[in-house]
Write an enzyme that holds these catalytic residues in place. Structure first.
Site, PDB file in Angstrom:
ATOM      1  N   GLY A 250      37.464 -29.961 -18.493  1.00  0.00           N
ATOM      2  CA  GLY A 250      37.739 -31.358 -18.160  1.00  0.00           C
ATOM      3  C   GLY A 250      36.583 -32.268 -18.523  1.00  0.00           C
ATOM      4  N   ASP A 251      35.358 -31.815 -18.289  1.00  0.00           N
ATOM      5  CA  ASP A 251      34.175 -32.594 -18.652  1.00  0.00           C
ATOM      6  C   ASP A 251      34.089 -32.751 -20.168  1.00  0.00           C
ATOM      7  OD1 ASP A 251      33.599 -32.317 -15.889  1.00  0.00           O
ATOM      8  OD2 ASP A 251      32.523 -30.447 -16.294  1.00  0.00           O
TER       9      ASP A 251
END
Length: 302
Positions: A250-251
């Site tokens: 996600g990052d």
């Protein structure tokens, strides 16, 4: 300049124990230690994609020194605030038949150090990008995100918020440039189960009514949806590949989105690059490299 903030970074100690047995002495067949934290991950992937950023946050003790050394080993800039006491946390992950994680609590952050962070952020200039990612440690005020966005609202700064629940809802009134919930987090924010893409898009528009500009929803193996501030809706399946490790995916998507957007201010390009970066990290033991992202982009339509 891009700035990322990780309020409670960690050393991630990852160990492989094929047949882990509780209550017995177990021997690892492999281990690694990484500097971890959502904002740190964003900075590392940005660097891998050729963009400079500065990683901010709080570190303490010898573990904090190692976190900073690890981040700098990727070529990232850092300007962490060093606490006078305590230790940055260590997060233990045991990979076996079932994955077990034990996350440390982290150091106490005194008021004067919080003010030091606010002072750092007050130096940001028009055109800068700020990424606020992750939860707030117990020693920080619950309204820390709100305070930051309120202090910066008079400046022309694009702010990305990757947080959950009330922490995110409370800052939407300050019109963050990008938020990135996954499906489960979006359902939590909406207070209902979302069945299908139409309901996901409607939930995003509800958040836009509260102030969010661009909403990037990660759907794991089903790809992602972007509901943009211009009214456009973009959908894409995930690239094909074997998922190895979802930590940091996600990052990486956030970093990829920013990298794609900064090329020519194109939201569709940002969307595609975000999906490619998130998938590249998921398909690897480590965070996405520029070469891996480029290879996946070539396989994606649109």
């Amino acid at each position: 300049m891009i700035y990322t903030v990780t309020f409670n970074p960690a050393l991630d100690y990852i160990t492989d124990v094929p047949d882990f047995r509780e209550g017995e002495i177990n021997r690892s067949c492999g281990e690694k230690i990484l500097s971890g934290g959502k904002g740190i991950n964003v900075s590392i992937v940005l660097k891998n994609l050729g963009l400079e950023s500065t990683a901010l946050g709080f570190i303490a003790g010898f573990t904090g020194d190692e976190i900073e050394r690890g981040v700098r080993s990727f070529g990232c800039n850092t300007d962490f605030i060093k606490l006078n006491s305590g230790l940055s946390r260590i997060n233990l992950k045991i990979r076996s038949k079932h994955e077990t994680a034990v996350n440390g609590g982290g150091p106490l952050i005194p008021r004067e150090k919080i003010d030091e962070l606010f002072s750092q952020l007050s130096g940001l200039s028009d055109g800068d990008i700020l990424v606020l990612a992750g939860s707030i440690p117990p020693s920080l005020p619950a309204d820390t995100y709100e305070t930051i966005l309120e202090r910066l609202q008079e400046k022309k700064i694009r702010i990305v918020v990757d947080a959950t629940g009330q922490l995110l809802l409370n800052v939407l009134k300050f019109r963050p440039f990008l938020i990135k919930p996954n499906r489960e987090e979006l359902e939590e924010l909406s207070g209902r189960v979302l069945k299908g893409e139409k309901e996901i898009i409607l939930a995003c528009k509800d958040l836009q009514a509260l102030g969010a500009c661009n909403i990037l929803v990660s759907l794991g193996g089903d790809g992602a949806i972007l509901v943009s501030e211009t009214g456009g809706v973009y959908q894409s399946a995930a690239p094909r590949g074997k998922v190895v490790n979802t930590v940091g995916a996600g990052d990486s998507m956030v970093a990829g989105f920013l990298a794609g957007y900064l090329r020519n201010k194109s939201l569709p390009e940002a969307f595609r690059t975000g999906i490619a970066a998130g998938s590249a990290s998921a398909f690897s033991e480590n965070l996405a490299t520029g070469k891996e992202v480029s290879a996946l982009l070539k396989t994606m339509k649109g």
